[in-house]
Design a protein around this motif. Structure first.
Motif, short mmCIF file in Angstrom:
data_model
loop_
_atom_site.label_atom_id
_atom_site.label_comp_id
_atom_site.label_asym_id
_atom_site.label_seq_id
_atom_site.Cartn_x
_atom_site.Cartn_y
_atom_site.Cartn_z
N GLY A 58 1.95 8.76 -58.63
CA GLY A 58 2.33 9.65 -57.84
C GLY A 58 3.04 11.00 -58.34
O GLY A 58 3.91 10.77 -59.62
N HIS A 59 3.12 11.97 -57.80
CA HIS A 59 3.58 13.25 -58.54
C HIS A 59 4.60 13.75 -57.30
O HIS A 59 3.99 14.26 -56.15
N ASN A 60 5.84 13.95 -57.43
CA ASN A 60 6.76 14.68 -56.41
C ASN A 60 6.75 13.78 -55.14
O ASN A 60 6.84 14.32 -54.21
N GLY A 61 6.64 12.61 -55.24
CA GLY A 61 6.55 11.75 -53.95
C GLY A 61 5.64 10.44 -54.14
O GLY A 61 4.75 10.65 -54.93
N ARG A 62 5.89 9.58 -53.04
CA ARG A 62 4.57 8.72 -53.18
C ARG A 62 3.81 8.65 -52.12
O ARG A 62 2.67 7.66 -52.07
N LEU A 120 1.80 16.83 -46.67
CA LEU A 120 1.52 16.44 -48.18
C LEU A 120 1.49 17.50 -49.23
O LEU A 120 1.26 17.06 -50.44
N GLU A 121 1.49 18.83 -48.92
CA GLU A 121 1.17 19.66 -49.87
C GLU A 121 2.10 19.81 -51.04
O GLU A 121 1.58 20.33 -52.10
N LYS A 122 3.28 19.31 -51.04
CA LYS A 122 4.10 19.35 -52.30
C LYS A 122 3.94 18.02 -53.18
O LYS A 122 4.53 18.01 -54.17
N GLU A 123 3.10 17.26 -52.59
CA GLU A 123 3.00 15.98 -53.51
C GLU A 123 1.51 15.85 -54.20
O GLU A 123 0.79 16.69 -53.68
N GLY A 124 1.25 14.81 -54.82
CA GLY A 124 -0.01 14.58 -55.49
C GLY A 124 0.12 13.27 -56.27
O GLY A 124 1.16 12.59 -56.14
N CYS A 125 -0.90 13.04 -56.78
CA CYS A 125 -1.01 11.71 -57.69
C CYS A 125 -2.35 11.93 -58.49
O CYS A 125 -3.36 12.94 -58.22
N CYS A 126 -2.31 11.28 -59.63
CA CYS A 126 -3.70 10.97 -60.16
C CYS A 126 -4.05 9.64 -60.38
O CYS A 126 -3.16 8.79 -60.14
N PHE A 138 -13.75 3.30 -66.47
CA PHE A 138 -12.51 4.01 -66.40
C PHE A 138 -12.29 5.55 -66.45
O PHE A 138 -13.01 6.00 -67.32
N SER A 139 -11.63 6.11 -65.49
CA SER A 139 -11.41 7.57 -65.82
C SER A 139 -10.27 7.83 -65.13
O SER A 139 -9.25 7.09 -64.30
N ARG A 140 -9.54 9.04 -65.43
CA ARG A 140 -8.38 9.57 -64.67
C ARG A 140 -8.82 10.72 -64.08
O ARG A 140 -9.38 11.92 -64.48
N VAL A 141 -8.28 10.71 -62.58
CA VAL A 141 -8.69 11.75 -61.81
C VAL A 141 -7.60 12.24 -61.15
O VAL A 141 -6.83 11.47 -60.50
N PRO A 142 -7.19 13.63 -61.09
CA PRO A 142 -6.12 14.13 -60.30
C PRO A 142 -6.58 14.28 -58.55
O PRO A 142 -7.73 14.74 -58.47
N PHE A 143 -5.51 14.05 -57.82
CA PHE A 143 -5.78 14.18 -56.35
C PHE A 143 -4.59 15.28 -56.04
O PHE A 143 -3.55 15.43 -56.52
#
Length: 143
Positions: A58-62, A120-126, A138-143
């Protein structure tokens, strides 16, 4: 007959220096994934055993990480079901890494679309994901 496979899994999380934990995960064993697959309207190919393990950073929140952990397994079951239906014949489509990777990209696109909600515009995750039969992807993907 193939020997039964047993996999044990443990999950631990720690927020580190942050006040709250922003990460989420999903663990879907092969039996639960087969049920998800059938719920999406597909019959699993014979001898197909797929489990899903994913960590969503999680980025900037869960909230986006939680959303991803709920949607990812269902969307993956749907995409793999479509692959299996198109595959026909005796060759198992899930054994073709390029097809599976393309399906995973469509799953991530579906999660990303859902994460575009205005609240949710201020949050994200990868996502660091692993899925596969025999050999994980395996891979890493940003959302």
């Amino acid at each position: 007959a193939a020997a039964a496979t047993s996999v044990e899994c443990a999950v631990a999380a720690h927020p580190g220096r942050r006040r709250t934990m922003e990460d989420a995960h999903c663990v879907v064993d092969a039996t639960a994934f087969a049920t998800l697959f059938e719920t999406e309207g597909f019959a699993p190919p014979p001898n197909a055993r797929v489990a899903v393990y994913a960590v969503f950073d999680g980025h900037n929140g869960r909230r986006v990480a939680d959303l991803a952990s709920r949607l990812f397994p269902t969307l993956l079951a749907r995409e793999l079901g479509i692959l299996a239906k198109k595959g026909g014949g005796s060759k198992h489509p899930w054994r073709r890494p390029k097809l599976v990777e393309a399906a995973l990209k469509r799953v991530c696109a579906g999660v990303e679309l859902a994460a575009r909600a205005p609240d949710l515009e201020k949050e994200g995750c990868c996502c660091v994901r692993g899925a596969g039969r025999g050999r994980p992807i395996f891979s890493r993907v940003p959302f």
